[in-house]
Motif scaffolding. Structure first.
Motif, PDB file in Angstrom:
ATOM      1  N   ASN A 139       0.820  -1.207   0.000  1.00 34.56           N
ATOM      2  CA  ASN A 139       0.000   0.000   0.000  1.00 34.56           C
ATOM      3  C   ASN A 139       0.856   1.260   0.000  1.00 34.56           C
ATOM      4  O   ASN A 139       0.504   2.270  -0.623  1.00 34.56           O
ATOM      5  CB  ASN A 139      -0.952  -0.007   1.195  1.00 34.56           C
ATOM      6  N   ALA A 140       1.988   1.201   0.709  1.00 35.19           N
ATOM      7  CA  ALA A 140       2.886   2.359   0.735  1.00 35.19           C
ATOM      8  C   ALA A 140       3.451   2.646  -0.650  1.00 35.19           C
ATOM      9  O   ALA A 140       3.592   3.807  -1.058  1.00 35.19           O
ATOM     10  CB  ALA A 140       4.007   2.125   1.745  1.00 35.19           C
ATOM     11  N   MET A 141       3.792   1.589  -1.395  1.00 34.51           N
ATOM     12  CA  MET A 141       4.312   1.768  -2.745  1.00 34.51           C
ATOM     13  C   MET A 141       3.276   2.413  -3.661  1.00 34.51           C
ATOM     14  O   MET A 141       3.577   3.351  -4.412  1.00 34.51           O
ATOM     15  CB  MET A 141       4.753   0.422  -3.335  1.00 34.51           C
ATOM     16  N   LEU A 142       2.033   1.930  -3.599  1.00 30.31           N
ATOM     17  CA  LEU A 142       0.982   2.484  -4.449  1.00 30.31           C
ATOM     18  C   LEU A 142       0.687   3.939  -4.081  1.00 30.31           C
ATOM     19  O   LEU A 142       0.506   4.791  -4.958  1.00 30.31           O
ATOM     20  CB  LEU A 142      -0.282   1.633  -4.336  1.00 30.31           C
ATOM     21  N   ALA A 143       0.645   4.223  -2.783  1.00 31.52           N
ATOM     22  CA  ALA A 143       0.420   5.603  -2.339  1.00 31.52           C
ATOM     23  C   ALA A 143       1.561   6.506  -2.781  1.00 31.52           C
ATOM     24  O   ALA A 143       1.345   7.668  -3.162  1.00 31.52           O
ATOM     25  CB  ALA A 143       0.277   5.644  -0.814  1.00 31.52           C
ATOM     26  N   THR A 144       2.773   5.979  -2.769  1.00 30.96           N
ATOM     27  CA  THR A 144       3.937   6.750  -3.200  1.00 30.96           C
ATOM     28  C   THR A 144       3.841   7.107  -4.676  1.00 30.96           C
ATOM     29  O   THR A 144       4.151   8.242  -5.081  1.00 30.96           O
ATOM     30  CB  THR A 144       5.231   5.958  -2.938  1.00 30.96           C
ATOM     31  N   ARG A 145       3.399   6.159  -5.495  1.00 31.61           N
ATOM     32  CA  ARG A 145       3.233   6.438  -6.922  1.00 31.61           C
ATOM     33  C   ARG A 145       2.220   7.567  -7.144  1.00 31.61           C
ATOM     34  O   ARG A 145       2.424   8.449  -7.989  1.00 31.61           O
ATOM     35  CB  ARG A 145       2.802   5.177  -7.665  1.00 31.61           C
ATOM     36  N   ILE A 146       1.133   7.528  -6.376  1.00 31.63           N
ATOM     37  CA  ILE A 146       0.106   8.563  -6.523  1.00 31.63           C
ATOM     38  C   ILE A 146       0.657   9.926  -6.120  1.00 31.63           C
ATOM     39  O   ILE A 146       0.503  10.928  -6.834  1.00 31.63           O
ATOM     40  CB  ILE A 146      -1.135   8.202  -5.684  1.00 31.63           C
ATOM     41  N   SER A 147       1.305   9.985  -4.956  1.00 34.48           N
ATOM     42  CA  SER A 147       1.864  11.268  -4.497  1.00 34.48           C
ATOM     43  C   SER A 147       2.960  11.762  -5.436  1.00 34.48           C
ATOM     44  O   SER A 147       3.089  12.968  -5.684  1.00 34.48           O
ATOM     45  CB  SER A 147       2.411  11.124  -3.069  1.00 34.48           C
ATOM     46  N   PHE A 148       3.749  10.839  -5.968  1.00 37.36           N
ATOM     47  CA  PHE A 148       4.800  11.229  -6.919  1.00 37.36           C
ATOM     48  C   PHE A 148       4.195  11.915  -8.140  1.00 37.36           C
ATOM     49  O   PHE A 148       4.634  12.991  -8.557  1.00 37.36           O
ATOM     50  CB  PHE A 148       5.603   9.996  -7.349  1.00 37.36           C
ATOM     51  N   MET A 149       3.170  11.302  -8.719  1.00 36.72           N
ATOM     52  CA  MET A 149       2.570  11.887  -9.917  1.00 36.72           C
ATOM     53  C   MET A 149       1.853  13.197  -9.603  1.00 36.72           C
ATOM     54  O   MET A 149       1.827  14.110 -10.438  1.00 36.72           O
ATOM     55  CB  MET A 149       1.600  10.896 -10.563  1.00 36.72           C
ATOM     56  N   ASN A 150       1.280  13.313  -8.422  1.00 35.43           N
ATOM     57  CA  ASN A 150       0.654  14.574  -8.043  1.00 35.43           C
ATOM     58  C   ASN A 150       1.701  15.679  -7.912  1.00 35.43           C
ATOM     59  O   ASN A 150       1.461  16.831  -8.290  1.00 35.43           O
ATOM     60  CB  ASN A 150      -0.132  14.417  -6.747  1.00 35.43           C
ATOM     61  N   GLU A 151       2.858  15.335  -7.368  1.00 36.18           N
ATOM     62  CA  GLU A 151       3.920  16.338  -7.270  1.00 36.18           C
ATOM     63  C   GLU A 151       4.413  16.740  -8.662  1.00 36.18           C
ATOM     64  O   GLU A 151       4.629  17.926  -8.935  1.00 36.18           O
ATOM     65  CB  GLU A 151       5.078  15.785  -6.437  1.00 36.18           C
ATOM     66  N   GLY A 198       4.526   9.079 -21.361  1.00 38.49           N
ATOM     67  CA  GLY A 198       5.956   8.911 -21.547  1.00 38.49           C
ATOM     68  C   GLY A 198       6.615   8.104 -20.445  1.00 38.49           C
ATOM     69  O   GLY A 198       7.484   7.260 -20.704  1.00 38.49           O
ATOM     70  N   VAL A 199       6.195   8.330 -19.205  1.00 34.98           N
ATOM     71  CA  VAL A 199       6.773   7.604 -18.068  1.00 34.98           C
ATOM     72  C   VAL A 199       6.249   6.174 -18.010  1.00 34.98           C
ATOM     73  O   VAL A 199       7.011   5.218 -17.840  1.00 34.98           O
ATOM     74  CB  VAL A 199       6.465   8.346 -16.749  1.00 34.98           C
ATOM     75  N   GLY A 200       4.954   6.019 -18.165  1.00 35.59           N
ATOM     76  CA  GLY A 200       4.339   4.697 -18.009  1.00 35.59           C
ATOM     77  C   GLY A 200       4.715   3.712 -19.090  1.00 35.59           C
ATOM     78  O   GLY A 200       4.627   2.496 -18.882  1.00 35.59           O
ATOM     79  N   SER A 201       5.147   4.194 -20.237  1.00 33.16           N
ATOM     80  CA  SER A 201       5.528   3.294 -21.326  1.00 33.16           C
ATOM     81  C   SER A 201       6.814   2.530 -21.020  1.00 33.16           C
ATOM     82  O   SER A 201       7.120   1.548 -21.684  1.00 33.16           O
ATOM     83  CB  SER A 201       5.689   4.081 -22.625  1.00 33.16           C
ATOM     84  N   ASP A 202       7.553   2.989 -20.014  1.00 34.32           N
ATOM     85  CA  ASP A 202       8.730   2.260 -19.537  1.00 34.32           C
ATOM     86  C   ASP A 202       8.241   1.000 -18.826  1.00 34.32           C
ATOM     87  O   ASP A 202       7.529   1.085 -17.822  1.00 34.32           O
ATOM     88  CB  ASP A 202       9.523   3.153 -18.580  1.00 34.32           C
ATOM     89  N   LYS A 203       8.605  -0.176 -19.328  1.00 30.60           N
ATOM     90  CA  LYS A 203       8.095  -1.425 -18.755  1.00 30.60           C
ATOM     91  C   LYS A 203       8.528  -1.629 -17.315  1.00 30.60           C
ATOM     92  O   LYS A 203       7.923  -2.407 -16.584  1.00 30.60           O
ATOM     93  CB  LYS A 203       8.514  -2.616 -19.613  1.00 30.60           C
ATOM     94  N   ARG A 204       9.566  -0.928 -16.875  1.00 29.50           N
ATOM     95  CA  ARG A 204       9.971  -1.014 -15.478  1.00 29.50           C
ATOM     96  C   ARG A 204       9.020  -0.253 -14.564  1.00 29.50           C
ATOM     97  O   ARG A 204       9.005  -0.464 -13.357  1.00 29.50           O
ATOM     98  CB  ARG A 204      11.386  -0.438 -15.305  1.00 29.50           C
ATOM     99  N   ILE A 205       8.225   0.647 -15.147  1.00 29.09           N
ATOM    100  CA  ILE A 205       7.350   1.510 -14.344  1.00 29.09           C
ATOM    101  C   ILE A 205       5.881   1.155 -14.540  1.00 29.09           C
ATOM    102  O   ILE A 205       5.170   0.874 -13.592  1.00 29.09           O
ATOM    103  CB  ILE A 205       7.601   2.992 -14.699  1.00 29.09           C
ATOM    104  N   GLY A 206       5.413   1.155 -15.778  1.00 31.07           N
ATOM    105  CA  GLY A 206       4.002   0.834 -16.047  1.00 31.07           C
ATOM    106  C   GLY A 206       3.088   2.006 -15.761  1.00 31.07           C
ATOM    107  O   GLY A 206       3.490   3.026 -15.201  1.00 31.07           O
ATOM    108  N   TYR A 207       1.799   1.845 -16.104  1.00 29.70           N
ATOM    109  CA  TYR A 207       0.847   2.945 -16.026  1.00 29.70           C
ATOM    110  C   TYR A 207      -0.001   2.958 -14.754  1.00 29.70           C
ATOM    111  O   TYR A 207      -0.603   3.980 -14.424  1.00 29.70           O
ATOM    112  CB  TYR A 207      -0.102   2.889 -17.232  1.00 29.70           C
ATOM    113  N   ASP A 208      -0.078   1.846 -14.053  1.00 29.03           N
ATOM    114  CA  ASP A 208      -0.986   1.767 -12.905  1.00 29.03           C
ATOM    115  C   ASP A 208      -0.594   2.745 -11.804  1.00 29.03           C
ATOM    116  O   ASP A 208       0.587   2.916 -11.490  1.00 29.03           O
ATOM    117  CB  ASP A 208      -1.007   0.347 -12.333  1.00 29.03           C
ATOM    118  N   TYR A 209      -1.619   3.389 -11.227  1.00 25.48           N
ATOM    119  CA  TYR A 209      -1.448   4.307 -10.103  1.00 25.48           C
ATOM    120  C   TYR A 209      -0.525   5.477 -10.450  1.00 25.48           C
ATOM    121  O   TYR A 209       0.174   6.006  -9.595  1.00 25.48           O
ATOM    122  CB  TYR A 209      -0.940   3.565  -8.858  1.00 25.48           C
TER     123      TYR A 209
END
Length: 439
Positions: A214-226, A244-255
């Motif tokens: 849950n911390a990882m998913l919340a971090t992704r959300i706060s990161f994109m908001n920043e 552009g960011v999500g197309s990196d397979k190491r990152i992905g689009y979710d959250y």
């Protein structure tokens, strides 16, 4: 198998219903008599797609039972799941009183060898304390009963919980003897035929896995908001950045969606609880503190856009709100952004006309009755004579706008899109002002 589920809240009800769907005989236990009576009459207090139909179907098959009788449920079961709430204390720590009460009652009523599965989200080390409480109660009775403790976290997304349970990414089994682990493997084999999705580890690592996820998913959300807030300052567009960011397979689009911040029953509570655990163990969680700080600050972004457009004195204005739940496909408004925004608008003198497909009752229960808020049965009634439309939840029925209907009913052609679901070019071509986050 014969299973008891203690707690008929969100996790307990979904878990019990899905396990009964696989042919197990499940006894869902709760000390709330009115709630049990409602469930026996197929009245369900939460909205989750397909859940109500599954409950009714498995009751008719006599696979699913609702009861206040803990002793009878334990006597009739070989596995007992603990699925009661762990709400947040004022200091951010998890309130474990309900979990510990259940552990005590299990110890007072258990009569045979049993596997105890902790499903509630609990701080690291709690399962060991649960085991100790049960053992102490058994010892007080001067009897010997063997039992084993497993921590088996849930990874259910509200609005998709049934599907998440029946088609899980992974199932974490923390602790237990070889015999217990094989029993749990047999139980979950009815759901996942691919054994690679069953992951066995120690109890404390399993407890941490739930918080860390849950911390990882919340971090992704706060990161994109920043990043979205920086986009606004620089002229970049967060929607393009996400692609552009999500197309990196190491990152992905979710959250990776920018918006008004995360809410709901899990992320805010679990982040604060993990921060509390870290501090109790003399560690300062710098990143987690920042994730929470960004999320709290994000709640002001859309509110400030409204103030910038209409001024701080909103006593002359009425706003239509589409969406009250913290996300689509649920009626949950716990830590929903709608509560903060509507409170700020009302405190500034505004009137509110609100609509949500499922969450109006839940919102009233949390927010309370207020003469400045009117509730409506459909989205078009809510916009009549409003000075602007504010979208807060991405329900499907909000995605396609009827501009003729909007122009006819709104006093001004103004939309505040808190979820970035609308196309700016299309909106502006229809002579509407659009305010979004990061674009």
């Amino acid at each position: 198998m014969k299973i008891s589920i203690i707690g008929t809240g969100y996790v307990g009800l979904v878990t019990g219903t899905c396990l009964s769907e696989m042919g197990n005989k499940v006894y869902c236990v709760d000390n709330d008599i009115e709630k049990i009576n409602d469930l026996n009459n197929n009245i369900i207090s939460i909205y989750e797609p397909n859940l109500k139909e599954m409950v009714e179907d498995n009751q008719n098959k006599e696979n699913l039972f609702f009861t206040n009788d803990l002793k009878n449920a334990l006597d009739s079961s070989d596995i007992c799941f603990i699925a009661v709430g762990t709400p947040m204390n004022d200091d951010g720590s998890a309130n474990l009183s309900y979990v510990y009460d259940v552990a005590s009652n299990i110890g007072k009523n258990i009569s045979k060898e049993m596997i105890i599965v902790v499903k509630s989200t609990v701080p690291i080390g709690t399962s060991d304390k649960i085991k100790s409480i049960i053992s102490n109660e058994i010892n007080k009775r001067n009897i010997e009963i063997n039992f084993d403790i497993i921590f088996n976290p849930e990874f259910l997304k509200e609005g998709n919980a049934v599907n998440d349970f029946m088609r899980p990414d992974r199932i974490i089994i923390g602790g237990g003897s070889n015999k217990t682990q094989e029993t749990l493997r047999e139980l979950y084999n009815t759901i996942v035929m691919n054994h690679d999705r069953l992951i066995f580890m120690d109890v404390k690592s399993a407890e941490m896995t739930k918080y860390a996820s849950n911390a990882m998913l919340a971090t992704r959300i706060s990161f994109m908001n920043e990043i979205a807030n920086i986009c606004e300052k620089t002229g970049a567009n967060i929607k393009n950045v996400r692609i552009g960011v999500g197309s990196d397979k190491r990152i992905g689009y979710d959250y990776l969606y920018a918006g008004c911040g995360y809410g709901g029953s899990c992320f805010p509570k679990d982040i604060r609880s993990l921060i509390s655990v870290a501090k109790e163990n003399d560690y300062s969680p710098i990143l987690l503190n920042s994730v929470e700080e960004v999320n709290e600050n994000q709640k002001n972004i859309l509110i400030n856009k409204i103030f910038n457009r209409f001024g701080k004195d909103l006593s002359k204005y009425t706003f239509a709100i589409w969406g009250l739940s913290f996300k689509a496909e649920t009626d949950d408004v716990r830590d929903a952004f709608s509560i903060d925004l509507i409170k700020n608008l009302i405190d500034s003198g505004a009137k509110i006309k609100a609509y949500d497909p499922k969450a109006i009752r839940s919102f009233k229960n949390v927010f309370g009755e207020n003469n400045n808020i009117s509730y409506f049965k459909n989205k078009n009634e809510a916009i009549k004579d409003a000075d602007a439309l504010i979208l807060l939840t991405e329900w499907k029925e909000f995605r396609l706008l009827d501009f003729e209907e909007l122009s006819k009913n709104l006093s001004n052609n103004i939309i505040f899109d808190g979820r970035n679901i609308y196309n700016r070019k299309f909106i502006e071509e229809n002579n509407f002002e659009l305010y979004q986050i990061g674009c």
